[in-house]
Every structure is written in structure tokens, then in C-alpha cells.
Scaffold this motif. Structure first.
Motif, PDB file in Angstrom:
ATOM      1  N   ALA A  69      -3.986   4.689  -2.646  1.00  0.00           N
ATOM      2  CA  ALA A  69      -3.042   5.072  -3.698  1.00  0.00           C
ATOM      3  C   ALA A  69      -1.610   5.090  -3.173  1.00  0.00           C
ATOM      4  O   ALA A  69      -0.661   4.755  -3.898  1.00  0.00           O
ATOM      5  N   LYS A  70      -1.429   5.461  -1.924  1.00  0.00           N
ATOM      6  CA  LYS A  70      -0.092   5.528  -1.335  1.00  0.00           C
ATOM      7  C   LYS A  70       0.588   4.160  -1.344  1.00  0.00           C
ATOM      8  O   LYS A  70       1.806   4.061  -1.547  1.00  0.00           O
ATOM      9  N   LEU A  71      -0.213   3.108  -1.152  1.00  0.00           N
ATOM     10  CA  LEU A  71       0.357   1.766  -1.138  1.00  0.00           C
ATOM     11  C   LEU A  71       0.890   1.350  -2.513  1.00  0.00           C
ATOM     12  O   LEU A  71       1.696   0.431  -2.621  1.00  0.00           O
ATOM     13  N   TYR A  72       0.412   2.046  -3.560  1.00  0.00           N
ATOM     14  CA  TYR A  72       0.850   1.725  -4.922  1.00  0.00           C
ATOM     15  C   TYR A  72       1.840   2.767  -5.452  1.00  0.00           C
ATOM     16  O   TYR A  72       1.804   3.147  -6.616  1.00  0.00           O
ATOM     17  N   HIS A  73       2.683   3.265  -4.553  1.00  0.00           N
ATOM     18  CA  HIS A  73       3.856   4.082  -4.903  1.00  0.00           C
ATOM     19  C   HIS A  73       3.518   5.493  -5.384  1.00  0.00           C
ATOM     20  O   HIS A  73       4.285   6.091  -6.137  1.00  0.00           O
ATOM     21  N   MET A  74       2.404   6.046  -4.950  1.00  0.00           N
ATOM     22  CA  MET A  74       2.076   7.422  -5.310  1.00  0.00           C
ATOM     23  C   MET A  74       3.142   8.397  -4.809  1.00  0.00           C
ATOM     24  O   MET A  74       3.577   9.299  -5.540  1.00  0.00           O
ATOM     25  N   HIS A 196      -5.713  -0.903  -9.931  1.00  0.00           N
ATOM     26  CA  HIS A 196      -4.261  -0.894 -10.070  1.00  0.00           C
ATOM     27  C   HIS A 196      -3.801  -1.736 -11.252  1.00  0.00           C
ATOM     28  O   HIS A 196      -2.691  -1.535 -11.782  1.00  0.00           O
ATOM     29  N   ASN A 197      -4.629  -2.664 -11.691  1.00  0.00           N
ATOM     30  CA  ASN A 197      -4.273  -3.484 -12.858  1.00  0.00           C
ATOM     31  C   ASN A 197      -4.200  -2.653 -14.137  1.00  0.00           C
ATOM     32  O   ASN A 197      -3.704  -3.132 -15.163  1.00  0.00           O
ATOM     33  N   MET A 198      -4.692  -1.414 -14.089  1.00  0.00           N
ATOM     34  CA  MET A 198      -4.602  -0.523 -15.245  1.00  0.00           C
ATOM     35  C   MET A 198      -3.261   0.191 -15.299  1.00  0.00           C
ATOM     36  O   MET A 198      -3.067   1.110 -16.103  1.00  0.00           O
ATOM     37  N   ASP A 199      -2.366  -0.194 -14.450  1.00  0.00           N
ATOM     38  CA  ASP A 199      -1.039   0.431 -14.398  1.00  0.00           C
ATOM     39  C   ASP A 199      -0.407   0.476 -15.805  1.00  0.00           C
ATOM     40  O   ASP A 199      -0.268  -0.549 -16.465  1.00  0.00           O
ATOM     41  N   GLY A 200      -0.057   1.697 -16.245  1.00  0.00           N
ATOM     42  CA  GLY A 200       0.569   1.868 -17.549  1.00  0.00           C
ATOM     43  C   GLY A 200      -0.388   2.250 -18.660  1.00  0.00           C
ATOM     44  O   GLY A 200       0.046   2.724 -19.724  1.00  0.00           O
ATOM     45  N   VAL A 201      -1.698   2.066 -18.455  1.00  0.00           N
ATOM     46  CA  VAL A 201      -2.683   2.445 -19.479  1.00  0.00           C
ATOM     47  C   VAL A 201      -2.670   3.960 -19.658  1.00  0.00           C
ATOM     48  O   VAL A 201      -2.760   4.713 -18.683  1.00  0.00           O
ATOM     49  N   GLY A 202      -2.571   4.411 -20.903  1.00  0.00           N
ATOM     50  CA  GLY A 202      -2.528   5.847 -21.175  1.00  0.00           C
ATOM     51  C   GLY A 202      -1.309   6.531 -20.621  1.00  0.00           C
ATOM     52  O   GLY A 202      -1.293   7.760 -20.468  1.00  0.00           O
ATOM     53  N   GLY A 203      -0.305   5.749 -20.271  1.00  0.00           N
ATOM     54  CA  GLY A 203       0.913   6.330 -19.722  1.00  0.00           C
ATOM     55  C   GLY A 203       0.787   6.775 -18.277  1.00  0.00           C
ATOM     56  O   GLY A 203       1.687   7.442 -17.752  1.00  0.00           O
ATOM     57  N   ARG A 204      -0.307   6.379 -17.613  1.00  0.00           N
ATOM     58  CA  ARG A 204      -0.531   6.767 -16.223  1.00  0.00           C
ATOM     59  C   ARG A 204      -0.334   5.556 -15.317  1.00  0.00           C
ATOM     60  O   ARG A 204      -0.697   4.420 -15.669  1.00  0.00           O
ATOM     61  N   GLY A 206      -0.944   3.036 -11.992  1.00  0.00           N
ATOM     62  CA  GLY A 206      -2.183   2.487 -11.450  1.00  0.00           C
ATOM     63  C   GLY A 206      -2.833   3.373 -10.407  1.00  0.00           C
ATOM     64  O   GLY A 206      -4.062   3.519 -10.376  1.00  0.00           O
ATOM     65  N   TRP A 207      -2.033   3.999  -9.529  1.00  0.00           N
ATOM     66  CA  TRP A 207      -2.605   4.846  -8.481  1.00  0.00           C
ATOM     67  C   TRP A 207      -3.345   6.044  -9.080  1.00  0.00           C
ATOM     68  O   TRP A 207      -4.338   6.524  -8.505  1.00  0.00           O
ATOM     69  N   ALA A 208      -2.878   6.553 -10.227  1.00  0.00           N
ATOM     70  CA  ALA A 208      -3.527   7.702 -10.868  1.00  0.00           C
ATOM     71  C   ALA A 208      -4.921   7.328 -11.369  1.00  0.00           C
ATOM     72  O   ALA A 208      -5.875   8.117 -11.295  1.00  0.00           O
ATOM     73  N   TRP A 209      -5.052   6.089 -11.886  1.00  0.00           N
ATOM     74  CA  TRP A 209      -6.350   5.653 -12.382  1.00  0.00           C
ATOM     75  C   TRP A 209      -7.364   5.487 -11.256  1.00  0.00           C
ATOM     76  O   TRP A 209      -8.581   5.604 -11.475  1.00  0.00           O
ATOM     77  N   ILE A 210      -6.901   5.225 -10.034  1.00  0.00           N
ATOM     78  CA  ILE A 210      -7.809   5.169  -8.876  1.00  0.00           C
ATOM     79  C   ILE A 210      -8.529   6.507  -8.731  1.00  0.00           C
ATOM     80  O   ILE A 210      -9.758   6.576  -8.578  1.00  0.00           O
ATOM     81  N   PHE A 211      -7.764   7.590  -8.805  1.00  0.00           N
ATOM     82  CA  PHE A 211      -8.342   8.925  -8.684  1.00  0.00           C
ATOM     83  C   PHE A 211      -9.209   9.280  -9.886  1.00  0.00           C
ATOM     84  O   PHE A 211     -10.313   9.816  -9.742  1.00  0.00           O
ATOM     85  N   ILE A 212      -8.728   8.990 -11.085  1.00  0.00           N
ATOM     86  CA  ILE A 212      -9.429   9.402 -12.297  1.00  0.00           C
ATOM     87  C   ILE A 212     -10.793   8.726 -12.415  1.00  0.00           C
ATOM     88  O   ILE A 212     -11.827   9.388 -12.617  1.00  0.00           O
ATOM     89  N   LEU A 213     -10.833   7.416 -12.262  1.00  0.00           N
ATOM     90  CA  LEU A 213     -12.095   6.699 -12.439  1.00  0.00           C
ATOM     91  C   LEU A 213     -13.099   7.027 -11.339  1.00  0.00           C
ATOM     92  O   LEU A 213     -14.282   7.249 -11.607  1.00  0.00           O
ATOM     93  N   GLU A 214     -12.636   7.063 -10.094  1.00  0.00           N
ATOM     94  CA  GLU A 214     -13.553   7.365  -9.000  1.00  0.00           C
ATOM     95  C   GLU A 214     -14.037   8.814  -9.073  1.00  0.00           C
ATOM     96  O   GLU A 214     -15.185   9.121  -8.735  1.00  0.00           O
TER      97      GLU A 214
END
Length: 507
Positions: A69-74, A196-204, A206-214
């Protein structure tokens, strides 16, 4: 020696020991002659190992995905500095390490299906919430909760598996189970790149979706685990009564006399604290756990500093972990066959020393990337080999749970150190971090050598009769009251565990 001639024949070959005292056979009224050993062991393997591998895969995935997640600007989105990020990593390790010994004792008192599933549910929720935080304080709080909840899984699984398998069966199973950690490392990069391709979905982001889905996957598996995970051999529901008795007898014949059940006594914890073997085991675990956390948290970052962008760095970490997975399974299998875990440990730690020496001295990206492979194929296989070696040399289920909890807890506490050693100011070669990891591996090598000589010397002393107890009705010229006085051999076994004169350590 401190037992009759028939009893002494048991100990010529500790790996294939057969209990000959009929009066000491567990549940002598049960006839187990009709058991098909190979068929039953395959069924046990399918009920025990695969689901544990799934749980540990999720555990390792959730613990280390912050590096992806850090690599994707968390850190940019949360407005935290590099120092604050390292502090957040460090906060995880204090509850993670300190809660492991009591968690293992709780696991023994409670059912594994309840305890392991419960802590998994808590960390799954904590992981999911990582995806909705907006500031540094939220990250700190969730990392602390994650460390607290994840603490009990790894030592709990190791102890749980040691309650199911003989000493020459454990390494392969632990290798297969622990290979899920390397698979998690590989999947972590792949999943991060995909999610990370979900970047912007639901206003979140991409790094946030890594945590949410996993995290949500972990929650679902935690609920399923309440129904899937089996308990200890003497109570496991997927076995019938005859099969349970057979498993317990098999373990007791391999010097795991507590397999049929044991009442908790505080002296078992004290035995673990006063045993030199415990402290050497802590040094061995320190030698691979410190490097393990540094490797799992910073591999994408290290590769990215060799000239690769974020997604490429995540993807290039995949073959590294695939190679580590292969080596982990191979070494686990080899350890059970050659039965010389000490020399395997020394060889693996030695190759790790070579790998990190290359990383410290190299300025060539290709050579450094090769050294990352060498480091992975050293760190990961050492863990199941050491786990099998340490657990097989501790008798008494409560003592074993305490020793494993202390060793693993101390090893993981060093993750608090190694999570701070790869500083941004040291890039691109991170020589300070590599040098500290090198020192950890050297400690593991020295403690493995010390353990080997300690166990070899102790076995020799027992062969000479220097540890013989006074046993009522048994005539032994070597027996001495300083080693204890007991009414029977069975009483000596039960009270002293691996300190009993008839116990032989595996080297």
C-alpha cells in the motif's frame, strides 16, 4: 539406567520408539489393531494442514500488505512522514510479541476452533478498517489492534501441529503450512497491482481497497473457521474413538506422553523459563524472525530502488516468493528424512549470511536482485526446520506451548527493530538495514550451533546414567536423589517431561 530392562529398550532409537510397558498404554481396553495407518494419516493431513495454511496465508498477507500500500501513496494521502510510517510498523510488534505466550496457554485451555477463529475475526475487522482511516492516529491504533489479534495464530498453529504429529512427521507438515507465507508474499504483490485498479471506486484510493478487500476475505474465513478447524487429537470430532486412541498412543510412543491430556500446573511454565534450551531457541527464532519481517515488509521497496516502478517492483517480488515456497517445502521434507535439523539450520543460516554480504557490497541491480533470491531461500526454509527441531525436543504440552510462545514472541519482538532499519535516507542500497539483518542471521547461526552441542552433550550424559532418577522398585547403580525420586517410571515421565532420564533429544 533408571528403569527396567524392558523399558530401556525403548530408547535405543527415539524416532521409532515403541512403548513396551502394557500398564502404561493409553486406554488399554481399546483395540486399535484394525487401523490402517497410511489411510488415517492422509485423513488427518487433509483435516489439519490445508486450512491452517489458508489461515496463515491470510495472516501473513494482512500483516505485510502495508508495504504494498505504501508504494501506492498511502503515506502521502495520510500525510505521514517516513519516520511516522516506521513507528506505525513498530507499534504492531509490541502486542504481537508480548501476547504470544499467554495466547498459547489460552489455546491449550480452550478449543483451538474457538480461540484461533476468534482472534482471526478480530484481526480481519481491524484490517478492513485500515481502508477507512484518514490520519496517523487511526493507523497507529489499528496497527496495535492488528498486532494484538494476530499474535496468537502463528505460535498457536505451531503448537497445535506439534500435538498431532511425531517428530519425524512434523517438518514436512510445517514446511507445507509455512509455504503459505511465501505464497502470501507472491500474492501480495499480484493482488496489490490488481486491486490498485479500483482507485477512486467509492471515493477511496487504490491502497485503501487493498486493505478493505483482503480484510473482508479474512472475516469470512474466520467465520468459516469456527466450523472447519478441528481440535486436539483426544477430542477431535472427525476421528472415532478407536482412531483417537491410536493417534494418542502413536504420539506417546514418540515421547509425547502428554498427548492423552495434561492438567495445567504453574511448574510447567517455570520449567520452560529455567531450561537452557528455551533461551537458545529464542536466539534461533531471533535469527530468522528479525530478517523475516524486514524481508516481508521491505522487499517491494528494495526492488523499487533497484530502478523499477511501483507495479513492476510488486510483480518482481512474485518469483522471489515462489522460489522461497519451493525451498521451504523441500527443506521441510528433507528435515524429516535425514533427521539432522541442526546441520540444515547451520547451512541455511550460512547461505543467508552470503546473501546479505552480497546485498551490502553490491552496486549492481542484477546481482542485488539475485541476492534477494538467496536471502529468501535462506530465511523462509529455516523457519519450519527450526520449528520442528525446537518443538520436538520439548515434552509436556503446557511446557511446549510456553516454550514456543516465548521463543516466537521474542523472535517477533525483534520485528520492532527490523521494521525500522530500512530508512529512506539509506536508499538505494540500504546498507545499514542489510548489515543489521546480517547480524541477526549470525546470531541464529551461533545459537543453532550452541543448541546442537547442548543437546548432544545432554544425550550423552543420559546414556552414562548421570540423569537417572530414583524409582521405587527399580535397581539402578546410577540413580541419584538429586534427579528426583518417583514411585514409577510413568510418574517420572509425567513429572519431568523432556528432563526425564529416558528422553532423548533429536539433533
Amino acid at each position: 539406567m533408571s528403569s527396567d530392562n524392558a523399558s530401556q529398550k525403548e530408547f535405543k532409537d527415539p524416532e521409532t520408539v515403541v512403548v513396551q510397558d502394557a500398564e502404561n498404554v493409553y486406554r488399554p481396553d481399546v483395540d486399535t489393531s484394525g487401523i490402517d495407518e497410511r489411510k488415517l494419516m492422509r485423513r488427518i493431513d487433509w483435516h489439519v494442514v490445508p486450512w491452517l495454511a489458508v489461515l496463515y496465508l491470510l495472516n501473513f498477507l494482512d500483516r505485510g500488505n502495508i508495504g504494498n500500500a505504501k508504494l501506492y501513496h498511502m503515506t502521502d494521502d495520510l500525510h505521514i512522514t517516513d519516520k511516522q510510517y516506521l513507528v506505525a510498523l513498530t507499534v504492531f510488534f509490541f502486542p504481537y510479541a508480548l501476547f504470544e505466550p499467554p495466547s498459547n496457554l489460552a489455546l491449550k485451555k480452550l478449543r483451538p476452533s474457538i480461540w484461533l477463529s476468534s482472534i482471526m475475526l478480530v484481526w480481519g475487522i481491524a484490517m478492513t478498517l485500515h481502508g477507512v482511516i484518514t490520519n496517523y492516529a487511526g493507523l497507529l491504533g489499528l496497527r496495535f489492534l492488528l498486532g494484538l489479534a494476530e499474535a496468537g495464530l502463528y505460535p498457536g498453529i505451531v503448537f497445535y501441529m506439534s500435538c498431532w504429529y511425531k517428530r519425524n512427521e512434523l517438518g514436512t507438515r510445517v514446511g507445507v503450512f509455512f509455504s503459505s507465507a511465501t505464497i502470501a508474499g507472491a500474492f501480495s504483490g499480484l493482488l496489490a497491482a490488481a486491486i490498485h485498479n479500483m482507485d477512486g471506486v467509492g471515493g477511496r484510493p487504490g491502497w485503501a481497497w487493498i486493505f478493505i478487500l483482503e480484510g473482508l476475505v479474512t472475516v469470512v474465513c474466520a467465520v468459516a473457521s469456527f466450523f472447519i478447524l478441528s481440535d486436539f487429537p483426544d477430542t477431535a470430532k472427525f476421528l472415532n474413538e478407536t482412531e483417537r486412541v491410536w493417534v494418542v498412543r502413536k504420539l506417546q510412543a514418540d515421547m509425547k506422553y502428554s498427548a492423552g491430556g495434561e492438567t495445567f500446573k504453574m511448574k510447567y511454565v517455570w520449567q520452560s523459563l529455567t531450561d537452557r534450551q528455551t533461551w537458545l531457541a529464542m536466539g534461533i527464532y531471533m535469527g530468522f524472525d528479525g530478517p523475516l519481517f524486514a524481508f516481508s515488509l521491505f522487499t517491494p521497496t528494495i526492488i523499487s530502488q533497484l530502478g523499477f516502478q511501483a507495479t513492476a517492483a510488486n510483480l518482481l517480488s512474485v518469483p522471489v516468493y515462489a522460489w522461497a515456497c519451493i525451498m521451504t517445502v523441500v527443506i521441510g521434507f528433507l528435515g524429516d528424512r535425514v533427521k539432522t535439523r541442526a546441520w540444515i539450520n547451520l547451512g541455511l543460516f550460512g547461505s543467508g549470511l552470503v546473501g546479505y554480504l552480497i546485498l551490502i557490497t553490491s552496486t549492481n541491480p542484477s546481482l542485488s536482485y539475485f541476492a534477494v533470491y538467496l536471502a529468501a531461500s535462506s530465511i523462509y526454509p529455516t523457519i519450519p526446520n527450526s520449528v520442528a527441531w525446537v518443538s520436538s525436543n520439548v515434552e509436556g504440552s503446557y511446557k511446549r506451548s510456553a516454550v514456543l510462545g516465548m521463543a516466537i514472541g521474542w523472535g517477533n519482538l525483534n520485528g520492532a527493530v527490523t521494521s525500522n532499519i530500512y530508512r529512506a535516507v539509506d536508499k538505494p542500497w540500504y546498507r545499514l538495514g542489510h548489515g543489521i539483518v546480517l547480524a541477526y542471521i549470525a546470531i541464529g547461526w551461533l545459537c543453532s550451533l550452541g543448541m546442537y552441542f547442548h543437546l548432544k552433550r545432554e544425550n550423552a550424559a543420559r546414556e552414562r546414567g548421570e540423569r537417572d532418577e530414583v524409582i521405587d522398585g527399580v535397581d539402578s547403580k546410577h540413580a541419584h536423589e538429586k534427579n528426583g525420586q518417583f514411585e514409577s517410571v510413568e510418574a517420572a515421565r509425567s513429572e519431568k517431561g523432556d528432563q526425564w532420564s529416558g528422553f532423548r533429544y533429536s539433533l
